[in-house]
Scaffold this active site. Sequence first.
Site, PDB file in Angstrom:
ATOM      1  N   SER A 108       0.633  -1.319   0.044  1.00  0.00           N
ATOM      2  CA  SER A 108      -0.066   0.071   0.024  1.00  0.00           C
ATOM      3  C   SER A 108       0.856   1.064   0.052  1.00  0.00           C
ATOM      4  CB  SER A 108      -0.848   0.102   1.236  1.00  0.00           C
ATOM      5  OG  SER A 108      -1.557   1.272   1.538  1.00  0.00           O
TER       6      SER A 108
ATOM      7  N   ASP B 128      -6.150   0.237  -9.386  1.00  0.00           N
ATOM      8  CA  ASP B 128      -7.433   0.877  -9.704  1.00  0.00           C
ATOM      9  C   ASP B 128      -7.969   0.745 -10.890  1.00  0.00           C
ATOM     10  OD1 ASP B 128      -7.062   2.094  -7.078  1.00  0.00           O
ATOM     11  OD2 ASP B 128      -5.994   3.675  -7.838  1.00  0.00           O
TER      12      ASP B 128
HETATM   13  C1  S3P Z   1      -3.042   5.477  -3.723  1.00  0.00           C
HETATM   14  C2  S3P Z   1      -2.662   4.394  -3.585  1.00  0.00           C
HETATM   15  C3  S3P Z   1      -3.546   2.953  -4.187  1.00  0.00           C
HETATM   16  C4  S3P Z   1      -4.710   3.413  -4.795  1.00  0.00           C
HETATM   17  C5  S3P Z   1      -5.442   4.445  -4.405  1.00  0.00           C
HETATM   18  C6  S3P Z   1      -4.521   5.828  -4.544  1.00  0.00           C
HETATM   19  C7  S3P Z   1      -2.195   6.495  -3.566  1.00  0.00           C
HETATM   20  O1  S3P Z   1      -4.315   2.704  -2.510  1.00  0.00           O
HETATM   21  O2  S3P Z   1      -5.716   2.377  -4.767  1.00  0.00           O
HETATM   22  O3  S3P Z   1      -6.334   5.089  -5.321  1.00  0.00           O
HETATM   23  O4  S3P Z   1      -2.528   7.802  -4.067  1.00  0.00           O
HETATM   24  O5  S3P Z   1      -1.108   6.486  -2.668  1.00  0.00           O
HETATM   25  P1  S3P Z   1      -3.322   1.773  -1.504  1.00  0.00           P
HETATM   26  O6  S3P Z   1      -2.099   2.476  -1.254  1.00  0.00           O
HETATM   27  O7  S3P Z   1      -4.290   1.491  -0.148  1.00  0.00           O
HETATM   28  O8  S3P Z   1      -3.291   0.162  -2.381  1.00  0.00           O
END
Ligand code: S3P
Length: 429
Positions: free
Chosen positions: A166, A314
Site C-alpha cells: 500500500s 485501480d
Molecule cells: C493511492 C494508493 C492506492 C490506490 C489509491 C491511491 C495513493 O491505494 O488504490 O487509489 O495515492 O497512494 P493503496 O495504497 O491503499 O493500495
Amino acid sequence: MNESLHKCDRFSGQINVPGDKSISHRALMFAGIAQGTSTIRGLATGRDVASTASCLKALGVEITKSAPDTVRVRGAGEQGLTRPAAVLDAGNSGTTIRLLSGILAGQPFRSTITGDRYLCRRPMSRIIEPLQQMGAKISSADNGLPPLEIEGGALHGITYRLPVASAQVKSCVLLAGLFASGRTTVVEKVPSRDHTERMLPLLGVVVEKEGLSVSVEGGARLSATDIDVPGDPSSAAFFAAAAAIVPGGRVRIDNLCLNPTRSAFFETLARMGARIEKTNERIQAGEPVADLIVSQGELSACTVDGAILPSLIDEVPVLAVLATQANGVTAIRDAAELRVKETDRIRALSESLSRMGARVREFPDGLEIEGPTKLQAATIETFDDHRIAMAFSVAALVASGETVIENAACADISFPDFYLTLRQLAGLS
Ligand code: S3P
C-alpha cells in the site's frame, strides 16, 4: 442523477484527462508543509483532491485558485500548521485520510479526521499500528475505523515492514518520519506507487532508496517548488479500454503519467492485443510522461496476479469489463485489496457483470471472467464508487440496449467531465 448510455459505432478522438489524483494529493500536502509559495498546475479537479485542499485550509495552509486546475499554495512550513477548529473531513478519499494522518501525528496538537459513510468502513489499523509504534496517540471507532482522533506529538523513527502492498500506508509512515527524530524506513514486499519518493526530493528532502526499502531522516526542511501534474493513467484507462473494444476505436491521450508503478494496465492491454503507441516521452515533475495512442485489436484473455497487482489495482474494474470482450478466461487474482476500496469492488464487479450477461466466477481474492460475451444492458448499482460507474459506462458502449448507471455523479470523485468526454468520443448525444 442516473446516466443512460448505449452502444456506439465509433470511438475516436484526442483528449487530455485530469491531473493524476495521487500526485495531486501529494503536491498539495507537501507544498502545504513547505516554506514558501508553490504553484501547482494540472491539479486533479475531482472531489477527492478538493477534500485534501479543504483539510489543509482548515490546518492553516493558504490555497488560492487561479484557474480550475491551478492553485498557489502558501506553505505553513514544517512547524506552522495550526490546530483545526472542527473535525477534518476527508470525504470519500482514502489517500487524504491516510497520508494526512501521517502529518497530523507529528503536530503539537490534537485533531480528528473522518470521512463519508464509505470511508468510515475502510480499515485504518494499517496506519494506526505503525504510527503508534512511532509514538503517536491515536484512537479510532471500533475495529480501527474512522473517525481517527490523533493526539500529535514527539515521534521517533522506525523501520516498518509493510504487511499489505500500500502506497498510502508507505507514504503515511514516511510523512510521519519527516516529523520524527532519527531515521524512518519502510520496507515493501512488492513495489507500490512511488510518487512520494519521487516528489519529496523536488522539495529538497533527501530520500534514500535501496531495493524495496525507502528511508527519510526526521527534521527535514521542505522548500516550495512549482509542480506540473501529468494526466492520470487511472482515468485514461477507461478511454483506452473503450478504444480497444469498440470496432475501429482509436484514441489519443496526451500528457499521461506513465510511471512504471502505475502503467501495468497499458502493458496488459497491449499483451491482450490492443495496439498501443507511446510518443513524446519525457520527465515532468519527476515522473515519466508520454502521449499514448490506443487502437482496437482482437483481444485475448490474460492473467494478472502477484507483484503486478499494485501497479494496476485501480484499473481492475475496467480490466474486468475488457475481459468480457476477450477470447478465453481472464484471471485476476491476489487482488483481495479490492474488497476494501471505495466499495467491495470484487462483489460490485461480479454482480453487475453477471447482470449484463458476462460469465464470471468470484473468488475471495479476485475474479475469473470468460469471454467473449455479447453484453446486455442493465441497471448498474455503483455504490457511489467512481471507478465502478466509469467501468460500466465503458461496458455500456458495447452492450445491446440502454444501460443505466445509478448515482452516476460519483464519477466526480476523480473525473468531473467523464460522461461529456465519453459521449464526445463515442459520438453519443
Ligand atoms: C493511492 C494508493 C492506492 C490506490 C489509491 C491511491 C495513493 O491505494 O488504490 O487509489 O495515492 O497512494 P493503496 O495504497 O491503499 O493500495
